[in-house]
Enzyme design. Structure first.
Site, PDB file in Angstrom:
ATOM      1  N   ASP A   1      -3.707 -23.043   5.509  1.00 40.36           N
ATOM      2  CA  ASP A   1      -4.796 -22.505   4.936  1.00 40.36           C
ATOM      3  C   ASP A   1      -4.850 -21.929   3.512  1.00 40.36           C
ATOM      4  O   ASP A   1      -5.586 -22.243   2.695  1.00 40.36           O
ATOM      5  CB  ASP A   1      -5.401 -21.318   5.753  1.00 40.36           C
ATOM      6  CG  ASP A   1      -6.069 -22.032   7.344  1.00 40.36           C
ATOM      7  OD1 ASP A   1      -6.187 -23.183   7.452  1.00 40.36           O
ATOM      8  OD2 ASP A   1      -5.654 -21.278   8.369  1.00 40.36           O
TER       9      ASP A   1
ATOM     10  N   PHE B   1      -4.417 -24.837   1.023  1.00 41.88           N
ATOM     11  CA  PHE B   1      -5.801 -25.409   1.180  1.00 41.88           C
ATOM     12  C   PHE B   1      -7.026 -24.752   0.328  1.00 41.88           C
ATOM     13  O   PHE B   1      -7.753 -25.167  -0.810  1.00 41.88           O
ATOM     14  CB  PHE B   1      -6.453 -25.697   2.441  1.00 41.88           C
ATOM     15  CG  PHE B   1      -7.914 -26.232   2.320  1.00 41.88           C
ATOM     16  CD1 PHE B   1      -8.215 -27.422   2.262  1.00 41.88           C
ATOM     17  CD2 PHE B   1      -9.080 -25.409   2.521  1.00 41.88           C
ATOM     18  CE1 PHE B   1      -9.548 -28.272   2.078  1.00 41.88           C
ATOM     19  CE2 PHE B   1     -10.324 -25.762   2.529  1.00 41.88           C
ATOM     20  CZ  PHE B   1     -10.586 -27.309   2.349  1.00 41.88           C
TER      21      PHE B   1
ATOM     22  N   SER C   1     -19.403 -13.918   3.181  1.00 43.83           N
ATOM     23  CA  SER C   1     -17.847 -13.925   3.164  1.00 43.83           C
ATOM     24  C   SER C   1     -17.702 -12.850   2.245  1.00 43.83           C
ATOM     25  O   SER C   1     -18.182 -11.862   2.135  1.00 43.83           O
ATOM     26  CB  SER C   1     -17.558 -15.105   2.428  1.00 43.83           C
ATOM     27  OG  SER C   1     -18.147 -15.215   1.220  1.00 43.83           O
ATOM     28  N   LEU C   2     -16.177 -12.595   2.155  1.00 39.63           N
ATOM     29  CA  LEU C   2     -15.639 -11.243   1.430  1.00 39.63           C
ATOM     30  C   LEU C   2     -14.974 -11.641   0.261  1.00 39.63           C
ATOM     31  O   LEU C   2     -14.091 -12.785   0.081  1.00 39.63           O
ATOM     32  CB  LEU C   2     -14.534 -10.583   2.284  1.00 39.63           C
ATOM     33  CG  LEU C   2     -15.157 -10.093   3.734  1.00 39.63           C
ATOM     34  CD1 LEU C   2     -13.920  -9.278   4.447  1.00 39.63           C
ATOM     35  CD2 LEU C   2     -16.208  -8.860   3.349  1.00 39.63           C
TER      36      LEU C   2
ATOM     37  N   LYS D   1      -7.339  -7.766   9.206  1.00 41.77           N
ATOM     38  CA  LYS D   1      -8.139  -9.061   8.671  1.00 41.77           C
ATOM     39  C   LYS D   1      -7.660 -10.231   9.649  1.00 41.77           C
ATOM     40  O   LYS D   1      -6.598 -10.793   9.572  1.00 41.77           O
ATOM     41  CB  LYS D   1      -8.080  -9.491   7.219  1.00 41.77           C
ATOM     42  CG  LYS D   1      -8.990 -10.604   7.028  1.00 41.77           C
ATOM     43  CD  LYS D   1      -8.847 -11.087   5.443  1.00 41.77           C
ATOM     44  CE  LYS D   1      -9.482 -12.162   5.056  1.00 41.77           C
ATOM     45  NZ  LYS D   1      -9.272 -13.503   5.838  1.00 41.77           N
TER      46      LYS D   1
ATOM     47  N   LYS E   1     -14.030  -1.173   3.900  1.00 45.54           N
ATOM     48  CA  LYS E   1     -15.306  -1.420   4.093  1.00 45.54           C
ATOM     49  C   LYS E   1     -15.835   0.003   3.886  1.00 45.54           C
ATOM     50  O   LYS E   1     -15.348   0.998   4.528  1.00 45.54           O
ATOM     51  CB  LYS E   1     -15.893  -1.716   5.417  1.00 45.54           C
ATOM     52  CG  LYS E   1     -15.337  -3.253   5.941  1.00 45.54           C
ATOM     53  CD  LYS E   1     -15.983  -3.347   7.392  1.00 45.54           C
ATOM     54  CE  LYS E   1     -15.416  -4.753   7.855  1.00 45.54           C
ATOM     55  NZ  LYS E   1     -15.887  -4.875   9.181  1.00 45.54           N
TER      56      LYS E   1
ATOM     57  N   CYS F   1      35.232 -25.039  23.870  1.00 46.82           N
ATOM     58  CA  CYS F   1      33.818 -25.338  23.046  1.00 46.82           C
ATOM     59  C   CYS F   1      33.391 -24.246  22.557  1.00 46.82           C
ATOM     60  O   CYS F   1      32.687 -24.346  21.161  1.00 46.82           O
ATOM     61  CB  CYS F   1      33.077 -26.005  23.669  1.00 46.82           C
ATOM     62  SG  CYS F   1      33.544 -28.073  23.858  1.00 46.82           S
TER      63      CYS F   1
END
Length: 693
Positions: free
Chosen positions: A48, A51, A95-96, A130, A314, A453
């Site tokens: 993400d 992108f 959105s933020l 978040k 906020k 081993c």
């Protein structure tokens, strides 16, 4: 719900780099379009974070060079314009704006004050996690969930009611409210749908068992689950509310966001603040407190148990929110602070196979260096051979690397969309890579039963903090000892001279010169070996690395038999009776002691502790059982258990009716809750340390 906003997504980065030419811009548009389609098909091409960065560059370039936008609508879609759905939201799900530096946070806070009227200050700010999931809106009528929808384009979104009501439903988002205040409640709750780290593992196991490729990360798993109406497997999901409106929800001028969360919790919804420790839930005043909370949450990120990609700031006052209003698409009273991405894509170059101290095979992915969660990753441990095969991981694949809450990065799946057509499937080994003997594959943990081993692993375990705790002997030294033939058992460590240790070859330097352990390091090792002779019998037993033993079993055996001679003379039946070890474990212990008989004799000759001394002291903890959860000042996990048992008590790992007390500083853990249910006392770690002293 005029005060509502989603925790994701965030708005575009205004500082994004502009493409230098139209050809690069056009190629990027095509790449974003392809990634969008792949994501909806549950085959993401990139993390993400990558992108979002590419999308930001497309948007910035479009603004700088509007003439390059030949396709108009398609560029808009590729630039990240979200897609709406058939459910229209009662008010926009915004959105933020985002930040990645402390300076940007200070600028945001200064802006809140500058926007004040008549000297008004913005007041306290809430700092929340978040969550890295999917924003949804859920509508209730008379206490019943009747409609749920994704955020979509903020104005409308796809319905997901059916997906949320199937199976066991969603933790934190009841299908029917049953609290006294929730039984007849009507209104809307908004929040984040997410998947915990533990549930992500469960979801991938179920998905792979159903014949589908594994999810790349929890967010991919959450969004993929919502899109897939026809899945044949159940996936656990959780919900955390970040706003609510409806019957009885505070809306008056002096109301606060915190009061709205109180109302949501009273109705039976889980909230984002409940995911944080109690001391982080209260609103913060001023830049230093806000930045301190952001840093604290980031430090807690590895241990939270669920995925987050940042912190959300906020304004707590609803009056302040109304006064500040919003920009285009985002509120002025909120900000998302982004942490380093916990998911990345890189190339799998090799799958290494090693043999551990008890002959168990280990599988490790060798990766092209990639930054995940702020750490550069080059190697990742993989679970086992069947796990690799089930996920069809192949050398040369692009793979998803996810750094979960336990801070241990791991490969989750291959990027099938990028796999070459001629990629060859990985073939699991059938024989030991060291001795060539056929492997024991009767369980998920494959083993080689040839003792030679696992020399390097046996040496490393002997010197580890949980065993003899020998400073200076680490993995590289143990490998060098095994490869040079200087040590074929742990007893050989005590035969080596200072000169032999100093000359131990450790490869070459960058210039090609031979590198050795050296005299200073050799002296430290010899000193550590001498000190190890005073370690108690239980650590000697543990350090032998016998199958089915560990720290706890080592203590049990030392306490029950009191000496190595008595332990070696014990029958399988006597061993099996200890703390219900059982016949299978007891037989492994008996066989291991017999196989290491010569090594044990040599260790005894070197002066290692072979008895439990009776110092004649009182045993004030006799007959008492303690469970320790978390750190105790001055002790490690091993030494705290040793100290309890030295005073006559029993150290246990689980709370039961037989537990005398739980030692912990936490009140909201599973052990603490069980102790409360059983009426078992809880002791503060510092107090317990003083008692032991």
């Amino acid at each position: 719900m005029s005060q509502s906003t989603a925790h994701a997504p965030t708005t575009t980065d205004p500082a994004a780099e502009v493409f230098a030419d139209q050809a690069s811009f056009t190629a990027a548009v095509a790449q974003v379009q392809e990634a969008e389609i792949a994501y909806r098909l549950e085959q993401p091409l990139m993390p993400d974070s990558a992108f979002d960065a590419l999308k930001d560059r497309v948007i910035a370039t479009k603004a700088a060079h509007p003439g390059w936008d030949d396709e108009g609508v398609s560029t808009q879609v590729a630039s990240g314009a979200p897609v709406g759905g058939e459910v229209r939201h009662s008010s926009p799900m915004l959105s933020l704006a985002k930040a990645t530096t402390a300076e940007e946070v200070r600028t945001f806070l200064a802006g809140l004050s500058a926007d004040g009227q008549d000297g008004q200050e913005p007041g306290p700010l809430v700092v929340e996690v978040k969550l890295d999931g999917c924003a949804i809106s859920a509508v209730y009528q008379d206490g019943v969930l009747v409609q749920a929808a994704q955020r979509g384009d903020g104005t409308s979104g796809d319905p997901v009611t059916e997906q949320l009501l199937r199976g066991q439903g969603v933790a934190g988002l009841p299908a029917r409210l049953t609290t006294p205040s929730g039984a007849g409640w009507s209104g809307e709750v908004r929040g984040e749908l997410f998947m915990s780290d533990a549930d992500f593992e469960v979801a991938n196991e179920m998905r792979v068992a159903a014949g589908r490729p594994a999810f790349a990360n929890p967010r991919n798993a959450t969004s993929g689950t919502l899109r897939n109406l026809n899945r044949t497997y159940e996936v656990p999901l959780s919900f955390a509310a970040y706003d609510i409106s409806g019957d009885g929800i505070p809306e008056q001028e002096n109301a606060t966001y915190s009061e709205r969360l109180d109302a949501a919790e009273a109705l039976g919804f889980a909230t984002g603040r409940q995911l944080l420790p109690e001391e982080l839930r209260a609103p913060r005043e001023g830049a230093e407190q806000v930045l301190g909370a952001i840093e604290t949450i980031e430090a807690l990120r590895p241990t939270l148990g669920f995925p987050i990609d940042g912190a959300v700031l906020k304004a707590d006052s609803l009056a302040t929110r109304r006064r500040l209003g919003q920009r285009t698409g985002s509120p002025r009273w909120a900000l998302a602070y982004k942490y380093a991405p916990d998911t990345a894509v890189t190339t799998l170059r090799e799958i290494e196979i090693s043999v551990g101290r008890t002959g168990r095979l280990g599988f490790r992915a060798v990766l092209d260096p990639v930054s995940v969660g702020g750490t550069t990753i080059t190697h990742v441990t993989m679970h086992n051979a069947p796990w690799i095969t089930e996920r069809d991981l192949r050398v040369g694949d692009e793979v998803w690397v996810y750094r979960a809450g336990d801070v241990i990065p791991r490969v989750t799946s291959a990027n099938l969309a990028a796999r070459p057509a001629d990629a060859e499937a990985w073939v699991a080994p059938t024989h030991c890579p060291q001795c060539g003997e056929e492997l024991d594959t009767t369980s998920l943990l494959w083993r080689c039963h040839t003792p030679s081993c696992s020399i390097a692993g046996a040496l490393d375990y002997w010197a580890s903090p949980d065993a003899l705790d020998i400073d200076g002997i680490g993995d590289a030294v143990c490998v060098a000892l095994a490869e040079s033939g200087l040590a074929t058992s742990v007893a050989d460590l005590y035969d080596l001279t200072l000169e032999q240790w100093a000359a131990l070859p450790l490869g070459v330097t960058k210039t090609g010169a031979a590198r050795t352990l050296g005299e200073l390091n050799a002296a430290k090792v010899v000193e550590g070996l001498e000190a190890s002779k005073a370690q108690p019998l239980n650590r000697v037993i543990t350090g032998l690395g016998i199958r089915m033993t560990g720290r706890s079993v080592g203590r049990w055996l030392a306490s029950r038999f009191g000496s190595m001679d008595a332990l070696r003379a014990a029958s399988v039946e006597e061993l099996a009776a200890i703390n219900k070890l059982g016949t299978i474990k007891a037989q492994h212990i008996a066989d291991g002691l017999a196989r290491l008989s010569e090594v044990i004799d040599r260790l005894a000759a070197h002066g290692l502790t072979m008895t439990v001394p009776d110092d004649g002291a009182d045993k004030p903890l006799a007959g008492k059982t303690y469970v320790v959860s978390g750190a105790v000042p001055g002790y490690t996990r091993t030494t705290i258990a040793e100290r309890i048992e030295a005073l006559g008590g029993t150290a246990s790992s689980s709370v039961s009716a037989k537990t005398t007390a739980l030692v912990t500083a936490e009140s909201d853990t599973a052990k603490a809750r069980k102790a409360a249910q059983l009426g078992i006392p809880v002791i503060d770690p510092a107090t317990f340390a003083a008692t032991l002293a």
